[in-house]
Design a protein around this motif. Structure first.
Motif, short mmCIF file in Angstrom:
data_model
loop_
_atom_site.label_atom_id
_atom_site.label_comp_id
_atom_site.label_asym_id
_atom_site.label_seq_id
_atom_site.Cartn_x
_atom_site.Cartn_y
_atom_site.Cartn_z
N THR A 93 -26.35 24.73 -6.92
CA THR A 93 -27.74 24.29 -6.73
C THR A 93 -28.20 24.61 -5.32
O THR A 93 -29.34 25.06 -5.11
CB THR A 93 -27.86 22.78 -7.01
OG1 THR A 93 -27.42 22.53 -8.36
CG2 THR A 93 -29.29 22.30 -6.85
N GLU A 94 -27.33 24.42 -4.34
CA GLU A 94 -27.68 24.72 -2.96
C GLU A 94 -28.02 26.19 -2.78
O GLU A 94 -28.99 26.54 -2.09
CB GLU A 94 -26.54 24.32 -2.03
CG GLU A 94 -26.28 22.84 -1.96
CD GLU A 94 -25.01 22.50 -1.20
OE1 GLU A 94 -24.62 23.27 -0.31
OE2 GLU A 94 -24.41 21.46 -1.53
N ALA A 152 -35.70 29.92 -9.56
CA ALA A 152 -36.48 28.86 -10.20
C ALA A 152 -36.09 28.71 -11.66
O ALA A 152 -35.95 27.59 -12.17
CB ALA A 152 -37.98 29.16 -10.07
N ASP A 153 -35.89 29.83 -12.33
CA ASP A 153 -35.48 29.80 -13.73
C ASP A 153 -34.15 29.08 -13.88
O ASP A 153 -33.98 28.22 -14.75
CB ASP A 153 -35.40 31.23 -14.26
CG ASP A 153 -35.21 31.31 -15.76
OD1 ASP A 153 -35.51 30.31 -16.46
OD2 ASP A 153 -34.78 32.37 -16.24
N SER A 154 -33.19 29.40 -13.04
CA SER A 154 -31.87 28.76 -13.13
C SER A 154 -31.91 27.29 -12.72
O SER A 154 -31.16 26.47 -13.24
CB SER A 154 -30.85 29.51 -12.29
OG SER A 154 -30.52 30.72 -12.92
N VAL A 157 -26.68 33.70 -13.10
CA VAL A 157 -25.44 33.13 -13.62
C VAL A 157 -25.10 31.77 -13.02
O VAL A 157 -24.18 31.10 -13.49
CB VAL A 157 -24.24 34.10 -13.47
CG1 VAL A 157 -24.47 35.37 -14.27
CG2 VAL A 157 -23.93 34.42 -12.03
N LEU A 158 -25.83 31.34 -12.03
CA LEU A 158 -25.55 30.04 -11.41
C LEU A 158 -26.10 28.87 -12.21
O LEU A 158 -25.74 27.73 -11.95
CB LEU A 158 -26.12 29.98 -9.99
CG LEU A 158 -25.33 30.73 -8.93
CD1 LEU A 158 -26.06 30.69 -7.59
CD2 LEU A 158 -23.93 30.17 -8.78
N ASP A 159 -26.93 29.13 -13.20
CA ASP A 159 -27.53 28.02 -13.94
C ASP A 159 -26.50 27.16 -14.66
O ASP A 159 -26.67 25.95 -14.75
CB ASP A 159 -28.59 28.52 -14.93
CG ASP A 159 -28.05 29.47 -15.97
OD1 ASP A 159 -26.99 30.09 -15.74
OD2 ASP A 159 -28.69 29.62 -17.02
#
Length: 134
Positions: free
Chosen positions: A69-70, A88-90, A59-61
């Motif tokens: 991002t961090e 990696a996906d996000s 959900v962070l994407d």
């Protein structure tokens, strides 16, 4: 709001429910984060289960806060390939990503033994980083 997010990610979900409804609820909670919530997430996520980290990464994407991002970059250091792949996906949706050579080597190793979908995800991330998957 972090406590609500933390509790929600810790619930038991059927896989279909998580992807159909749960990610939307979790994203909504993230959208209400203030600065302290982001600080709490960065500090406390390291102690969470791999399942929690995968859900968090998923959900962070779409979160625009720099801490998102961090956290995803931190997740790339996980011992769990599943957590690393979710992060990696996000990260493919983030504009500016800089990874250490150790992380890049780890991702190369995962891609070499990964399934075709794993290789697609990593190939796309490497392309965004200006690297080529061979």
């Amino acid at each position: 709001m972090y406590a609500d997010f933390d509790n929600y990610l810790g619930l038991e979900f059927l896989v279909d429910y998580w992807y159909d409804e749960g990610t939307g609820v979790a994203s909504s909670l993230l959208s209400k984060f203030n600065e302290q919530d982001w600080i709490d997430l960065k500090e406390k996520c390291k102690l969470k289960s791999d399942e929690w980290k995968v859900r968090c990464a998923e959900v962070l994407d779409l979160a625009s806060h720099p801490a998102s991002t961090e956290v995803l970059i931190d997740f790339l250091g996980s011992e769990s390939d599943e957590v690393v792949l979710a992060a990696a996906d996000s990260l493919r949706g983030k504009n500016t990503v800089q990874l250490s050579s150790e992380v890049i080597e780890r991702l190369w190793g995962i891609s070499e033994k990964g399934s075709p979908p794993v290789q697609v995800v990593l190939r796309d991330l490497f392309g965004r980083l200006g690297l080529k998957l061979e």
